[in-house]
Design a protein around this motif. Structure first.
Motif, PDB file in Angstrom:
ATOM      1  N   VAL A  73       9.712   5.169 -41.762  1.00  0.00           N
ATOM      2  CA  VAL A  73       8.920   6.168 -41.032  1.00  0.00           C
ATOM      3  C   VAL A  73       9.458   6.366 -39.615  1.00  0.00           C
ATOM      4  O   VAL A  73       9.734   7.501 -39.192  1.00  0.00           O
ATOM      5  CB  VAL A  73       7.433   5.738 -40.994  1.00  0.00           C
ATOM      6  CG1 VAL A  73       6.643   6.650 -40.061  1.00  0.00           C
ATOM      7  CG2 VAL A  73       6.839   5.764 -42.395  1.00  0.00           C
ATOM      8  N   SER A  74       9.646   5.272 -38.888  1.00  0.00           N
ATOM      9  CA  SER A  74      10.087   5.389 -37.492  1.00  0.00           C
ATOM     10  C   SER A  74      11.538   5.874 -37.400  1.00  0.00           C
ATOM     11  O   SER A  74      11.881   6.655 -36.505  1.00  0.00           O
ATOM     12  CB  SER A  74       9.945   4.039 -36.769  1.00  0.00           C
ATOM     13  OG  SER A  74       8.592   3.647 -36.732  1.00  0.00           O
ATOM     14  N   GLY A  75      12.390   5.422 -38.326  1.00  0.00           N
ATOM     15  CA  GLY A  75      13.781   5.862 -38.320  1.00  0.00           C
ATOM     16  C   GLY A  75      13.896   7.352 -38.605  1.00  0.00           C
ATOM     17  O   GLY A  75      14.640   8.068 -37.925  1.00  0.00           O
ATOM     18  N   THR A  76      13.142   7.829 -39.619  1.00  0.00           N
ATOM     19  CA  THR A  76      13.181   9.259 -39.948  1.00  0.00           C
ATOM     20  C   THR A  76      12.623  10.090 -38.791  1.00  0.00           C
ATOM     21  O   THR A  76      13.190  11.141 -38.446  1.00  0.00           O
ATOM     22  CB  THR A  76      12.360   9.536 -41.222  1.00  0.00           C
ATOM     23  OG1 THR A  76      12.831   8.691 -42.273  1.00  0.00           O
ATOM     24  CG2 THR A  76      12.487  10.981 -41.645  1.00  0.00           C
ATOM     25  N   GLN A  78       4.893  11.268 -35.509  1.00  0.00           N
ATOM     26  CA  GLN A  78       5.782  10.473 -34.655  1.00  0.00           C
ATOM     27  C   GLN A  78       6.932  11.318 -34.111  1.00  0.00           C
ATOM     28  O   GLN A  78       7.370  11.121 -32.978  1.00  0.00           O
ATOM     29  CB  GLN A  78       6.318   9.271 -35.438  1.00  0.00           C
ATOM     30  CG  GLN A  78       5.245   8.241 -35.762  1.00  0.00           C
ATOM     31  CD  GLN A  78       5.820   6.944 -36.320  1.00  0.00           C
ATOM     32  OE1 GLN A  78       7.028   6.794 -36.436  1.00  0.00           O
ATOM     33  NE2 GLN A  78       4.942   6.017 -36.658  1.00  0.00           N
ATOM     34  N   ALA A  79       7.419  12.269 -34.913  1.00  0.00           N
ATOM     35  CA  ALA A  79       8.490  13.149 -34.425  1.00  0.00           C
ATOM     36  C   ALA A  79       7.993  14.027 -33.283  1.00  0.00           C
ATOM     37  O   ALA A  79       8.735  14.299 -32.333  1.00  0.00           O
ATOM     38  CB  ALA A  79       9.010  14.022 -35.578  1.00  0.00           C
ATOM     39  N   VAL A  81       8.174   5.675 -30.937  1.00  0.00           N
ATOM     40  CA  VAL A  81       7.535   5.859 -32.248  1.00  0.00           C
ATOM     41  C   VAL A  81       7.224   4.542 -32.955  1.00  0.00           C
ATOM     42  O   VAL A  81       6.206   4.432 -33.637  1.00  0.00           O
ATOM     43  CB  VAL A  81       8.396   6.755 -33.170  1.00  0.00           C
ATOM     44  CG1 VAL A  81       8.528   8.137 -32.577  1.00  0.00           C
ATOM     45  CG2 VAL A  81       9.764   6.149 -33.419  1.00  0.00           C
ATOM     46  N   ILE A  82       8.084   3.551 -32.799  1.00  0.00           N
ATOM     47  CA  ILE A  82       7.840   2.316 -33.555  1.00  0.00           C
ATOM     48  C   ILE A  82       6.646   1.534 -33.002  1.00  0.00           C
ATOM     49  O   ILE A  82       6.032   0.739 -33.713  1.00  0.00           O
ATOM     50  CB  ILE A  82       9.101   1.416 -33.583  1.00  0.00           C
ATOM     51  CG1 ILE A  82       8.965   0.392 -34.721  1.00  0.00           C
ATOM     52  CG2 ILE A  82       9.328   0.741 -32.230  1.00  0.00           C
ATOM     53  CD1 ILE A  82      10.228  -0.361 -35.034  1.00  0.00           C
ATOM     54  N   SER A  83       6.304   1.787 -31.739  1.00  0.00           N
ATOM     55  CA  SER A  83       5.162   1.086 -31.145  1.00  0.00           C
ATOM     56  C   SER A  83       3.878   1.896 -31.234  1.00  0.00           C
ATOM     57  O   SER A  83       2.826   1.449 -30.797  1.00  0.00           O
ATOM     58  CB  SER A  83       5.454   0.783 -29.665  1.00  0.00           C
ATOM     59  OG  SER A  83       5.692   1.991 -28.959  1.00  0.00           O
ATOM     60  N   GLU A  84       3.955   3.074 -31.833  1.00  0.00           N
ATOM     61  CA  GLU A  84       2.814   3.984 -31.881  1.00  0.00           C
ATOM     62  C   GLU A  84       1.835   3.549 -32.969  1.00  0.00           C
ATOM     63  O   GLU A  84       2.231   3.125 -34.048  1.00  0.00           O
ATOM     64  CB  GLU A  84       3.343   5.399 -32.147  1.00  0.00           C
ATOM     65  CG  GLU A  84       2.332   6.494 -31.968  1.00  0.00           C
ATOM     66  CD  GLU A  84       1.371   6.570 -33.122  1.00  0.00           C
ATOM     67  OE1 GLU A  84       0.185   6.815 -32.884  1.00  0.00           O
ATOM     68  OE2 GLU A  84       1.825   6.354 -34.259  1.00  0.00           O
TER      69      GLU A  84
END
Length: 220
Positions: free
Chosen positions: A19-22, A94-95, A154-157
């Motif tokens: 999810v975070s990578g995309t 996240q994007a 995004v990864i900390s969201e």
């Protein structure tokens, strides 16, 4: 928990990567062109647009989550897509959070290049595509900083991910939402363990990107 191969934790960690990578990749595809355009082009209202981008770098995730939820809910304008409470909805939210961050860092990276460099590239007869490619290549250290900042955002969201993903076990649960769930249940030991895993994952990705950034800096 990762070392012992806990299946659920491995699944949640992999989903967090996906999810975070995309979302980071999409934010780069959106943010870099916008940031490059705003850094190079002059037009009426440009300062206002840049101010909006800079404001977007501090967008509250819960607000992004609410707006995304309203768009994707069954009666919303994009409700027919059926994306609410799916990993795709989490990627979208996240994007939206990361794109202004990437765009803002890109503006700063492009504008930090000596204006004489731009004139030199044009004087060498570069066409528009070559000009942009050489400019982005020159600003690559700043662009990598944009990627690192976007990924960190995004990864900390957690707020937007819960609102549009629903924290569904085996489907939309990621490390941040799992931590929030365990805290609400009073399982502080498990929440702490998941937090350590999240920190390790974030450090690993950031260390790889930083290594690439600093290696290229040494080659200059």
């Amino acid at each position: 928990m990762l070392v012992t191969g806990n299946k659920e934790v491995l699944e949640i960690t992999w989903r967090t990567f996906q999810v975070s990578g995309t979302a980071t990749l999409i934010s780069v595809l959106i943010g870099v062109p916008i940031g490059t355009f705003l850094a190079l082009k002059g037009f009426f209202g440009r300062n206002l647009v840049i101010s909006v981008v800079n404001m977007g770098m501090g967008l509250p995730p819960v607000v992004v989550g609410l707006v995304t939820w309203l768009c994707l809910t069954r009666y919303g304008p994009l409700g027919f897509l059926g994306l609410l409470y799916t990993p795709t909805a989490m990627v979208v939210a996240q994007a939206i959070i990361a794109s202004p961050i990437v765009a803002g860092f890109t503006i700063a990276a492009i504008q930090s290049i000596n204006p004489k460099m731009r004139l030199q590239i044009l004087a060498l007869g570069a066409n528009r595509v070559q000009f942009l490619w050489l400019l982005l290549r020159e600003a690559r250290l700043g662009l990598l900083a944009a990627v690192i900042a976007g990924f960190g955002g995004v990864i900390s969201e957690v707020g937007a991910s819960i609102m549009v993903g629903g924290n569904i076990k085996g489907h939309t649960r990621v490390l941040t939402t799992a931590i929030a769930l365990e805290v609400s249940k009073g399982s502080f030991e498990l929440a702490t363990a998941l937090s350590i895993i999240l920190l390790l994952v974030t450090f690993l990705i950031t260390a790889i990107l930083t290594g690439i950034q600093q290696h290229r800096r040494q080659l200059q």
